[in-house]
Design an enzyme around this catalytic site. Structure first.
Site: not given
Ligand code: A2P
Length: 292
Positions: A45, A50, A75, A106
């Site tokens: 994931d 990120y 996302k 997200h």
């Protein structure tokens, strides 16, 4: 017990345990993801926010595991609600992949580039979802949402433009925030929930909880293994994070919880209190009804 797979409402199978990569950047992240794939994880994931898409893609490539055997999620970030198609193309480029298995909104809040809720009238998650529906089969197999509470899910599902029910909703879930009503609601709509921060997030107290330790001892596993197994017992996909290869490996173990143990963990919040760790301050309401 081997790692179960759940079936999404569009028929796609999803491994119930994934490596979460919100903290897995650079070479450290690369080694964590590679360790996960070597240990047997087949679900990773990530998210554009990120900074882990690049190391995730590199580790997938270097693992030598055929792409189609790995379930990859990424996302859409808040400042990309205007153009999900372009954002997905950018994510795929960073990942070095030609498709992801799952693409999520997200957060339900469109953001400005300065990171505040974007007040533009042509932006809201219902409109973003209408664009998402066109991406199925064009860079992603499935689509879903993240950080949606019941109020926002009801708004999305009742909108005229909504023709596809999200396959998943990824939210913060652990014994201090079990969100029983949300779990029930998602089940009733055929939306699979995914648990982030399942070990209790940074500086977690859960791993030292005496009641959880007792349960873990009975199964001869760690508290982390029990928390992961509890999510799966609830029918929830679980996304524990770690950058330490030995923890990544040790977390890849699921035991079949007895119902009485699952129920005990369900009720633990009454003793340890409720706590939500992830709630960004963007000047907009994200969670409407803080419930159990
Ligand atoms: P680390 O990278 O230092 O291992 P989550 O956000 O998924 O609830 O996890 C919270 C933190 O717990 C992770 O950032 C991770 O940090 C740490 N962690 C993960 N697995 C274990 C484990 N088996 N034992 C102790 N800490 C763990």
């Amino acid at each position: 017990m081997s790692i179960p797979q759940f079936t999404l409402n569009d028929g796609l199978k999803i491994p119930a345990l994934a490596l979460g990569t919100a903290n897995s950047t650079g070479d450290e992240g690369y080694h964590a993801v590679l360790a996960a794939l070597k240990a047997g994880y087949r679900h990773i994931d990530t998210a554009s926010a990120y900074n882990s898409e690049e190391p995730v893609g590199r580790a997938i490539k270097d693992s030598g595991i055929p792409r189609e055997e790995i379930f990859v999620t990424t996302k859409l970030w808040g400042d990309d609600h205007k153009n999900p198609e372009a954002a997905l193309a950018k994510s795929l480029k960073t990942l070095g992949l030609d498709y992801v298995d799952l693409y999520l909104i997200h957060w339900p809040i469109p953001l400005t580039e300065e990171g505040k809720a974007d007040p533009s009238e042509d932006l809201d998650f219902v409109k973003t979802w209408a664009k998402f529906q066109k991406l199925v089969g064009k860079g992603t197999k499935s689509i879903g949402v993240s950080n949606f509470d019941i109020v926002n899910l009801e708004k999305l599902l009742s909108a005229e433009s909504t023709t596809v029910v999200p396959a998943v909703n990824q939210v913060e879930l652990h014994p201090s925030l079990p969100q029983h009503k949300l779990v029930e609601f998602n089940k009733s709509k055929g939306i699979v929930l995914e648990a982030y921060s399942p070990l209790g997030s940074k500086n977690t107290q859960l791993l030292d909880n005496a009641e959880l330790k007792k349960i873990a001892d009975r199964y001869g596993v760690s508290v982390a293994n029990i928390l992961i197994s509890w999510s799966i017992w609830r029918g929830v996909v679980v996304l524990p994070k770690s950058n330490k290869p030995e923890r990544v490996e040790a977390n890849f173990k699921v035991v079949k919880l007895k119902d009485e143990d699952g129920e005990e963990i369900n009720q633990l919040y009454k003793k340890i209190g409720k706590k939500r760790y992830i709630s960004p301050n963007w000047g907009a309401t994200i969670f409407h009804d803080e419930e159990e």
